[in-house]
Each structure stands twice: as structure tokens, then as C-alpha cells.
Scaffold this active site. Structure first.
Site, PDB file in Angstrom:
ATOM      1  CB  CYS A  68       3.321   3.536  -0.997  1.00 50.75           C
ATOM      2  SG  CYS A  68       2.503   4.141   0.392  1.00 50.75           S
ATOM      3  CE  LYS A  86       1.722   5.242  16.997  1.00 56.48           C
ATOM      4  NZ  LYS A  86       0.835   5.479  15.838  1.00 56.48           N
ATOM      5  CD  GLU A  96      -0.497   7.882  -2.038  1.00 56.48           C
ATOM      6  OE1 GLU A  96       0.034   6.837  -2.120  1.00 56.48           O
ATOM      7  OE2 GLU A  96      -0.351   8.666  -1.118  1.00 56.48           O
ATOM      8  CD  GLU A 135       7.366   3.334   1.092  1.00 56.64           C
ATOM      9  OE1 GLU A 135       6.407   4.059   1.525  1.00 56.64           O
ATOM     10  OE2 GLU A 135       7.320   2.656   0.359  1.00 56.64           O
ATOM     11  CG  LEU A 136       7.059  10.244   3.091  1.00 60.62           C
ATOM     12  CD1 LEU A 136       7.211  11.707   2.865  1.00 60.62           C
ATOM     13  CD2 LEU A 136       6.495   9.788   4.478  1.00 60.62           C
ATOM     14  CD1 TRP A 144      -3.463   2.852   8.451  1.00 59.78           C
ATOM     15  CD2 TRP A 144      -4.225   1.430   7.006  1.00 59.78           C
ATOM     16  NE1 TRP A 144      -4.116   3.595   7.273  1.00 59.78           N
ATOM     17  CE2 TRP A 144      -4.367   2.646   6.228  1.00 59.78           C
ATOM     18  CE3 TRP A 144      -4.498   0.503   6.006  1.00 59.78           C
ATOM     19  CZ2 TRP A 144      -4.818   3.043   5.079  1.00 59.78           C
ATOM     20  CZ3 TRP A 144      -4.735   0.405   4.672  1.00 59.78           C
ATOM     21  CH2 TRP A 144      -5.087   1.841   4.075  1.00 59.78           C
ATOM     22  CG  ASN A 145      -0.196   0.372   3.902  1.00 61.21           C
ATOM     23  OD1 ASN A 145       0.510   0.793   4.841  1.00 61.21           O
ATOM     24  ND2 ASN A 145       0.114   0.386   2.554  1.00 61.21           N
TER      25      ASN A 145
END
Length: 463
Positions: free
Chosen positions: A271, A163, A368, A237-238, A139-140
Site C-alpha cells: 500500500c 481473521k 491504485e 488502513e486502506l 494477504w500481502n
């Protein structure tokens, strides 16, 4: 009569984080409808693959134009659904349009067959597309993260199912409308408006050939294992806990402005923003004071008001988690120079928060922090700073500010991350690969490397 499972996925409910009030619900696809949507897009693969590079490029440029025409509506939807300041939302759409144009201009060259010498009369490698790719997105940055998945995958000849996160259903719907208005066939790109529980089942769809995921490290582990079980390639991509090293010989005014920008963009929900700052002791007190002054000047409020720098966090649970991290760190000995309290106002706001004297083992060092919270730690030497910077399970981005070439070289040799910025901000750029190592994921998006993630590196040998 609807079954319980159908009722659960009948609509997507989202909350306006500025007010805490419910937004109009969006109709969701059932499991069967989602499968049919994937079947439709998979059926369009042969025709899209056969479309020439120049035609694909022309369509992507039309997508860019359509997005720019609709940038204010897209920005307004982002402000409503996830709290992004309106001026940041407009900039996000512009950057996303640039990404579409970049791959339109360069995609064919990146995928040009390469001749390799062998015992054949002619041997070479070509890069045909894989098929239908599933993008599971957060969502960011709902427009930018969609485009950095869609633009290279489509230019390579894949078809795509998107999605989006359930927090931003209207933004996702509008974005895909822009694609259709630009001439992208409906059997080439589709929006899967489904709950997360349905999305996980889509990974196993036999016509999904690869998966792109951007999100938390915990969710990424589940998606990686599910894709691996089906022998499907994935790009992940975490999260990140990006370190920044600030040495005494740096341009401090510029560095502090950029560090503040990096930490506060999108209310800290990025991130690749600076999260752990390591400052040489001789300038430590000066830096802490100067950062406090900058944080105090930030104006937090309605993201649709362009005079505000920060909007709310996207969800109440995210704000509560951030406050837990701050509170635990203060209890462990960190000093809070500014912020750190839960506002009494409506919505999911959290103030710019500066924690100093942070040490390894404290929550904000180990986890984080996804919000406007910066931790600051004093260091004696560049080697100590590098050791602390690498003391994390994450490895997305890292940065250093110094005028010493020796220190720069040492940092580039030592920092363990997917990208390193020297005297500048860690950012994503269509021209450069983006991704991480460790709990920050694997694979790369963007640049020439990104477009080669979802292709078949196919060897051709001719006698």
C-alpha cells in the site's frame, strides 16, 4: 448432511501463485464455530485485563522469540501461499518480532494515567482496554500486518480474534501456533479461519468491541459502515496511490535505488510503495533511462529461490486487473519503456513495468496499481508537483527527494497524506504511527498513537 452454506465454508482453498496449482485446503470454521470462538476469547478478557503489564510484556517477548524460531517456516508458507520472496518473508518475521518487543518495552509507559487539573482534588485520565477486538487482515504481509494489530492491542489488555485472508490460511495457523507456544492463552488470541462472507457477520457479534481492518478501500467502506452501525470503533488502513517527487538537486543514484526498491518490494503489492513518480524536466530523460536499467536487472521467478528479486502476484485476478490498468494507460498515451506484457509462463507473474509520460486521467494515475508498475510524469516546478501529488482520493504516504530546504518545507506544508518521507522511503516502523486520510482510511497503527486506538480514554474525577 451439510447444508449449502456449510459446504461453502467447510474449507479454505488457496492457489500457489508461482505454479497456478491448488495448495492443500485448510479446514474452515462454520458460522456457529466462529461465534463460539469469539465467545471463548471474550470470556478470557477479564483474566487478561487483570494480568500485569510486566507479565503481558514477558509473554509478548516470548512471542517474538517463538516467531524468530519459526521464521523460516513462516517465510516458506508466505512464499507458497502468496508469492513473497523468501528473503523478504524472513525479514517480515524479524520486523514483526521487533514490533512485539517494542510494545512489550513501551506499552505500559504509553498508557500511563495522566493527571489533568480541574475543580477536583484529583482528576486524571486512564486507558483501560475495550474488550475483544476483531482484526480483519489481508494477504500481502500476513505476519507483519497481524503483529501491528495484535501487539499493541494485547499489550493494552484487549483479547483478539484474528481473521486472516483466505489466501494465506496455513501462514495464519502457524503464526497463531507461535503465540500459543509462547504462552499466550487460547482464550486470549484465536484465529478465525473463515470465509469472507462469515467474517462480515463477526463484526456484528455483540462481544466484538472494536474492529481493525487492512485491505482495499472498497472493502473498507463496507466494514466502516457495518462497524459504525454497531457503534464500534474501527481503524482502517486502506489503499494508496503514493506520490514521490524527484527534484534535480536530489542525490539521484540513492533516490533511484530507493524508488526502485519501494516500487518492487513484494512484487509491488504494498500500500505504501511509490506508485506515481513526478520528475523535474531537466533530469526527466536521464531518470527514465536509469530506472529502465534498474528494472531490467530485476530477476523474476520462484519466490523460494533466493536469487530472485520478484515473485508472482498473489492471484490471477489481481494480475489481470493490473494488466488492464497498464493497457488502458498505454492506449491513452503513456509510453511503456519496459514490461507491460503478460508472461506465457505458468503462475501469476507480471514483469517490472515502467510507464512514462503519464498524465492525470490515465488509469495508472487515477487508480491504485497493486503490482510492479511505476508511472512517471514530468513536472516544471515544485508547486506543480505538489498539486499533482495531491490530485488523488488516497492519502497514505508521500515522499520527496531534494537538497533544497525551501522545497522540503513546502512539501511538508502541502502534501496531504498520513506520512511524508524526505530523502528516504515511506515505510512502517513500530515506533511511528502509520495510517492515512481520504480513501486510505482513518485511525492509526503503531507508535504511541496506535496503542491508544483500542482503549477507553476514561476520565476520573475525585471530589
Amino acid at each position: 448432511m451439510l447444508t449449502a452454506a456449510k459446504l461453502e465454508t467447510a474449507t479454505l482453498e488457496s492457489i500457489n501463485p508461482t505454479t497456478g496449482q491448488a495448495l492443500p485446503s485448510c479446514e474452515a470454521l462454520t458460522l456457529d464455530e466462529a461465534r463460539s470462538a469469539i465467545d471463548k476469547v471474550a470470556a478470557g478478557f477479564a483474566g487478561w485485563k487483570a494480568t500485569s503489564y510486566p507479565k503481558r510484556a514477558a509473554i509478548l517477548k516470548a512471542v517474538a522469540a517463538s516467531m524468530r524460531e519459526n521464521k523460516h517456516e513462516l517465510a516458506d508458507l508466505m512464499a507458497l501461499e502468496m508469492g513473497k520472496p523468501i528473503k523478504e518473508g524472513v525479514a517480515e518475521v524479524e520486523k514483526s518480532a521487533w514490533c512485539a518487543e517494542y510494545y512489550a518495552d513501551n506499552g505500559e509507559a504509553f498508557l500511563t494515567p495522566e493527571t489533568l487539573e480541574s475543580d477536583a482534588s484529583h482528576s486524571y485520565v486512564q486507558y483501560p482496554p475495550l474488550g475483544t477486538v476483531l482484526g480483519i487482515l489481508p494477504w500481502n504481509a500476513p505476519v507483519w500486518l497481524a503483529l501491528r494489530f495484535l501487539a499493541p492491542a494485547l499489550m493494552a489488555g484487549n483479547t483478539c480474534v484474528l481473521k486472516a485472508d483466505p489466501n494465506v490460511p496455513a501462514t495464519a495457523n502457524k503464526l497463531v501456533e507461535c503465540f500459543y507456544q509462547a504462552g499466550v492463552p487460547e482464550n486470549v488470541v484465536a484465529n478465525l479461519a473463515v470465509a469472507n462472507s462469515v467474517a462480515s457477520k463477526m463484526i456484528d457479534h455483540p462481544k466484538v468491541k472494536a474492529v481493525s481492518f487492512t485491505g482495499s478501500s472498497k472493502a473498507g467502506q463496507f466494514i466502516a459502515s457495518q462497524a459504525a452501525a454497531g457503534l464500534k470503533p474501527a481503524v482502517l488502513e486502506l489503499g494508496g496511490s503514493d506520490p514521490c517527487i524527484l527534484m534535480a538537486d536530489a542525490d539521484l543514484e540513492k533516490a533511484l535505488d530507493i524508488i526502485t526498491l519501494s516500487r518492487m518490494v513484494n512484487a509491488g503489492q504494498s500500500c505504501i510503495s511509490v506508485k506515481r513518480l513526478f520528475v523535474e524536466k531537466s533530469i526527466y530523460n536521464e531518470v527514465c533511462e536509469a530506472l529502465g536499467e534498474r528494472f531490467r536487472k530485476l530477476k523474476c521467478g520462484d519466490p523460494r529461490d533466493e536469487s530472485n528479486n520478484l515473485g508472482p502476484l498473489a492471484r490471477e485476478d489481481l494480475r489481470d486487473q493490473l494488466h488492464r490498468q497498464v493497457s488502458e494507460s498505454i492506449e491513452a498515451g503513456a509510453r511503456c519503456l519496459i514490461g507491460g506484457d503478460l508472461p506465457s509462463r505458468s503462475g501469476f507473474f507480471y514483469p517490472p513495468t515502467l510507464l512514462v509520460d503519464v498524465k492525470p486521467g490515465m488509469t495508472v494515475f487515477e487508480e491504485e496499481t497493486f503490482g510492479p508498475v511505476l508511472s512517471v510524469t514530468p513536472i516544471d516546478t515544485i508547486d506543480q508537483a505538489l498539486e499533482l501529488a495531491n490530485d488523488t482520493e488516497y492519502g497514505l504516504g508521500a515522499s520527496i527527494w531534494t537538497s533544497s530546504q525551501v522545497a522540503i518545507d513546502r512539501a511538508i506544508e502541502t502534501l496531504q497524506s498520513g506520512q511524508i518521507a524526505v530523502n528516504g522511503i515511506v515505510k512502517s516502523d513500530p515506533r511511528l504511527p502509520s495510517g492515512g486520510i481520504g480513501k486510505s482510511g482513518y485511525g492509526r497503527e503503531l507508535g504511541p498513537q496506535g496503542i491508544r486506538e483500542f482503549v477507553n480514554v476514561q476520565q476520573i474525577w475525585i471530589a
